[in-house]
Design an enzyme around this catalytic site. Structure first.
Site, PDB file in Angstrom:
ATOM      1  N   GLY A 141      10.956  93.281  93.371  1.00  0.00           N
ATOM      2  CA  GLY A 141      11.169  94.416  92.480  1.00  0.00           C
ATOM      3  C   GLY A 141       9.899  95.211  92.294  1.00  0.00           C
ATOM      4  O   GLY A 141       9.020  95.228  93.167  1.00  0.00           O
ATOM      5  N   GLU A 143       7.411  90.093  95.609  1.00  0.00           N
ATOM      6  CA  GLU A 143       7.550  91.092  96.684  1.00  0.00           C
ATOM      7  C   GLU A 143       7.772  92.425  95.989  1.00  0.00           C
ATOM      8  O   GLU A 143       8.847  92.676  95.432  1.00  0.00           O
ATOM      9  CB  GLU A 143       8.714  90.733  97.601  1.00  0.00           C
ATOM     10  CG  GLU A 143       8.486  89.381  98.252  1.00  0.00           C
ATOM     11  CD  GLU A 143       9.200  89.204  99.588  1.00  0.00           C
ATOM     12  OE1 GLU A 143       8.778  88.335 100.338  1.00  0.00           O
ATOM     13  OE2 GLU A 143      10.167  89.929  99.853  1.00  0.00           O
ATOM     14  N   CYS A 197      11.713  99.248 100.418  1.00  0.00           N
ATOM     15  CA  CYS A 197      10.326  98.910 100.084  1.00  0.00           C
ATOM     16  C   CYS A 197       9.403  99.333 101.211  1.00  0.00           C
ATOM     17  O   CYS A 197       8.258  99.688 100.979  1.00  0.00           O
ATOM     18  CB  CYS A 197      10.192  97.420  99.815  1.00  0.00           C
ATOM     19  SG  CYS A 197      10.836  96.411 101.143  1.00  0.00           S
TER      20      CYS A 197
HETATM   21  P1  NAD Z   1      12.832  96.233  88.894  1.00  0.00           P
HETATM   22  O1  NAD Z   1      11.467  95.634  88.744  1.00  0.00           O
HETATM   23  O2  NAD Z   1      13.235  97.288  87.952  1.00  0.00           O
HETATM   24  O3  NAD Z   1      13.945  95.093  88.779  1.00  0.00           O
HETATM   25  C1  NAD Z   1      13.972  93.971  89.633  1.00  0.00           C
HETATM   26  C2  NAD Z   1      14.641  92.822  88.911  1.00  0.00           C
HETATM   27  O4  NAD Z   1      13.822  92.384  87.839  1.00  0.00           O
HETATM   28  C3  NAD Z   1      16.005  93.160  88.311  1.00  0.00           C
HETATM   29  O5  NAD Z   1      16.876  92.081  88.541  1.00  0.00           O
HETATM   30  C4  NAD Z   1      15.683  93.313  86.817  1.00  0.00           C
HETATM   31  O6  NAD Z   1      16.765  93.065  85.965  1.00  0.00           O
HETATM   32  C5  NAD Z   1      14.595  92.264  86.640  1.00  0.00           C
HETATM   33  N1  NAD Z   1      13.696  92.450  85.496  1.00  0.00           N
HETATM   34  C6  NAD Z   1      13.361  93.601  84.866  1.00  0.00           C
HETATM   35  N2  NAD Z   1      12.469  93.344  83.866  1.00  0.00           N
HETATM   36  C7  NAD Z   1      12.234  92.015  83.884  1.00  0.00           C
HETATM   37  C8  NAD Z   1      11.379  91.137  83.126  1.00  0.00           C
HETATM   38  N3  NAD Z   1      10.601  91.592  82.141  1.00  0.00           N
HETATM   39  N4  NAD Z   1      11.365  89.824  83.431  1.00  0.00           N
HETATM   40  C9  NAD Z   1      12.137  89.339  84.444  1.00  0.00           C
HETATM   41  N5  NAD Z   1      12.961  90.114  85.191  1.00  0.00           N
HETATM   42  C10 NAD Z   1      13.007  91.430  84.913  1.00  0.00           C
HETATM   43  O7  NAD Z   1      12.925  96.734  90.412  1.00  0.00           O
HETATM   44  P2  NAD Z   1      14.147  97.465  91.138  1.00  0.00           P
HETATM   45  O8  NAD Z   1      14.268  98.847  90.638  1.00  0.00           O
HETATM   46  O9  NAD Z   1      15.356  96.594  91.089  1.00  0.00           O
HETATM   47  O10 NAD Z   1      13.658  97.457  92.636  1.00  0.00           O
HETATM   48  C11 NAD Z   1      12.896  98.491  93.210  1.00  0.00           C
HETATM   49  C12 NAD Z   1      11.511  98.020  93.538  1.00  0.00           C
HETATM   50  O11 NAD Z   1      11.578  96.836  94.351  1.00  0.00           O
HETATM   51  C13 NAD Z   1      10.711  99.014  94.356  1.00  0.00           C
HETATM   52  O12 NAD Z   1       9.414  99.116  93.847  1.00  0.00           O
HETATM   53  C14 NAD Z   1      10.690  98.386  95.749  1.00  0.00           C
HETATM   54  O13 NAD Z   1       9.598  98.789  96.552  1.00  0.00           O
HETATM   55  C15 NAD Z   1      10.674  96.933  95.440  1.00  0.00           C
HETATM   56  N6  NAD Z   1      11.138  96.133  96.578  1.00  0.00           N
HETATM   57  C16 NAD Z   1      10.227  95.392  97.265  1.00  0.00           C
HETATM   58  C17 NAD Z   1      10.624  94.642  98.375  1.00  0.00           C
HETATM   59  C18 NAD Z   1       9.628  93.843  99.169  1.00  0.00           C
HETATM   60  O14 NAD Z   1      10.051  93.067 100.026  1.00  0.00           O
HETATM   61  N7  NAD Z   1       8.340  93.980  98.960  1.00  0.00           N
HETATM   62  C19 NAD Z   1      11.965  94.651  98.754  1.00  0.00           C
HETATM   63  C20 NAD Z   1      12.875  95.419  98.025  1.00  0.00           C
HETATM   64  C21 NAD Z   1      12.445  96.149  96.931  1.00  0.00           C
END
Ligand code: NAD
Length: 467
Positions: free
Chosen positions: A217, A239, A273
């Site tokens: 995320g 990641e 990502c």
């Molecule tokens: P996000 O951080 O908003 O959410 C990811 C997950 O974390 C969700 O399930 C969310 O409910 C949870 N979450 C939110 N706050 C939390 C907390 N305080 N504690 C625990 N969990 C919590 O990210 P997103 O919008 O779902 O994803 C987009 C991001 O992910 C982009 O920045 C993208 O580049 C990245 N991404 C990275 C990869 C990689 O392999 N490096 C792959 C896919 C996406």
């Protein structure tokens, strides 16, 4: 509390579910903890048989899974199918590699017979056994829910762990479908349970006495998870985002490079990502490149994600993502950028669809060239030589991937050796292979998935000294 689910393209409600709370999470954790030793004892071959059934189930019900995914996140249906077909290849890799990767290794003596003959006493045997971590949390993103989820939970399950899987609240129907397919393939319900909810639920999950947390995320959430997990001594993998550069040298066909990087920037509506997020072009072919890039992007069909020929779908985060991207576009224009294509909201009755947006004359005073966009927008900047390109590619907090388009592999390698990124692409971009480790540097995170390292990462070694 209930969570309402909406299709971002139609804005219609597609479901409503009860979210987990602290008590229900604690119960799922306790059930997972109790069930995990038996799952481990079952052995790798039996677990491989179960995951093979899961793989075949996805292949059989691929249309159901693709449509669910498209309705969850607004992804064009052809790209949802691609995600699921690509997943089958990843699952085949795990099925082929897990047994030998996790086999107990005798590291001493190398030849036991020779050692026994030469030793007056009994030979000492040293072995490395790969034990599962135990109960892990997998907190996941919405943009490639099948990919980023199964990169974690499949090898984790194969290695004998129990998984508490928290799908993104924006891809919840897909998360529930994954659980249904896993359970119907033979994974016990306690060994893989879905934790439903938003960020607060994810935070409560990390508070449980888990043995590892594997997160995909944003950087902001990654920081929160790392801080919370730091109270325990557990494995933490993050990641995170990227601001992935591509550099087009002067020795390539401008049209071919433009077509390839336009796809790398705009595929999945730019919400990958490893999307190409900024492009540097050698001044000798800059004008040509921009012309071909614009022509390629102009041909991308935008709109109904359920139509087979749609290439650009809805922004999954809707208005919030649209406003954020409009802010980046306005800032880029303020700092000298010129919009050569797109820039506005596409004419659709519902949902937020951003026209694929190409901004040339970009520079590093623009947020567009420094902060993750995560949408169908790209900045293109002219450079005079390889050294300038390399310096600009490194002018970022992120380090996920970097691409160089160049006929001369030695020259491309030389540039990429000096770029701080976990994946280096020559004449390709925006690609992930199950055979190679997927890892970020700097703000792009810590740890890795995929490759045989990405199987081993769900284990901890037990060092055996046997006399
Ligand atoms: P996000 O951080 O908003 O959410 C990811 C997950 O974390 C969700 O399930 C969310 O409910 C949870 N979450 C939110 N706050 C939390 C907390 N305080 N504690 C625990 N969990 C919590 O990210 P997103 O919008 O779902 O994803 C987009 C991001 O992910 C982009 O920045 C993208 O580049 C990245 N991404 C990275 C990869 C990689 O392999 N490096 C792959 C896919 C996406």
């Amino acid at each position: 509390m209930n969570i309402e689910l909406f299709n971002p393209a139609t804005e219609k409600k597609i479901g409503e579910l009860a979210a987990d709370d602290k008590d229900s999470i604690a119960k799922k954790y306790a059930a997972a903890r109790a069930a995990q030793p038996a799952w481990h004892r079952l052995g790798v071959p039996a677990r491989l048989g179960i995951i093979k059934k899961f793989r075949d189930r996805i292949e059989k019900d691929l249309e159901e899974a693709a449509l669910t995914l498209t309705r969850d996140v607004g992804k064009p249906i052809a790209q949802s199918r691609n995600e699921l077909n690509g997943l089958l290849v990843r699952l085949d890799f795990f099925l082929a590699e897990t047994e030998k990767t996790l086999a107990t290794e005798i590291v001493y003596p190398v030849d036991r017979n020779v050692e026994a003959q030469n030793s007056a006493s009994l030979p000492l045997i040293e072995e490395i056994e790969h034990e599962p971590l135990g109960v892990i949390a997998n907190i996941s993103a919405w943009n490639y829910p099948w990919f980023v989820g199964s990169n974690v939970y499949v090898p984790a399950l194969l290695a004998g762990n129990a998984v508490l899987y928290k799908p993104s609240e924006l891809a919840l129907n897909s998360g529930l479908l994954m659980a249904r397919y896993l359970h119907e393939s033979g994974v016990p319900a306690e060994i893989f349970s879905v934790i439903c909810g938003k960020g607060d639920v994810g935070a409560a999950l990390v508070e449980q006495p888990i043995d590892g947390v594997f997160f995909t995320g944003s950087v902001a959430t990654g920081h929160k998870i790392a801080e919370s997990a730091a109270k325990k001594f557990i494995k933490v993998q993050l990641e995170l985002g990227g601001k992935d550069p591509a550099y087009i040298t002067d020795d390539v066909d401008a049209k071919a490079a433009a077509e390839a990087t336009a796809d790398g920037a705009m595929y999945n509506t730019g919400q990958s990502c490893c999307s190409v997020e900024r492009i540097y072009v050698h001044e000798k072919i800059y004008n040509d490149f921009v012309l071909h890039f614009k022509a390629t992007v102009a041909a991308f069909k935008i709109g109904n994600p359920e139509a087979n020929d749609t290439y650009i779908g809805a922004l999954t985060r809707g208005k919030a993502a649209f406003d954020f991207l409009q802010g980046q576009i306005a800032d880029a224009v303020k700092h000298g950028g010129r919009i050569v294509h797109g820039g506005g909201r596409a004419q659709t009755e519902t949902g937020y669809f951003l026209e694929p947006t190409v901004i040339e004359n970009a520079n590093h005073s623009m947020a567009l060239m420094r902060e993750e966009s995560f949408g169908p927008v790209i900045g293109i900047m002219k450079v005079k030589d390889d050294a300038e390109a390399q310096k600009l590619m490194n002018d970022t907090a992120y380090g996920l991937t970097a691409a160089v388009y160049c006929r001369d592999t030695a020259r491309a390698k030389n540039i990429l050796h000096g770029v701080n990124a976990g994946s280096a692409y020559i004449n390709c971009c925006d690609r992930v292979s199950p055979r190679l480790p997927w890892s970020g540097r700097g703000a792009s995170g810590v740890g890795l998935t995929l490759s045989t390292y990405g199987i081993e990462t769900f284990t901890r070694p037990k060092a055996w000294h046997i006399k």
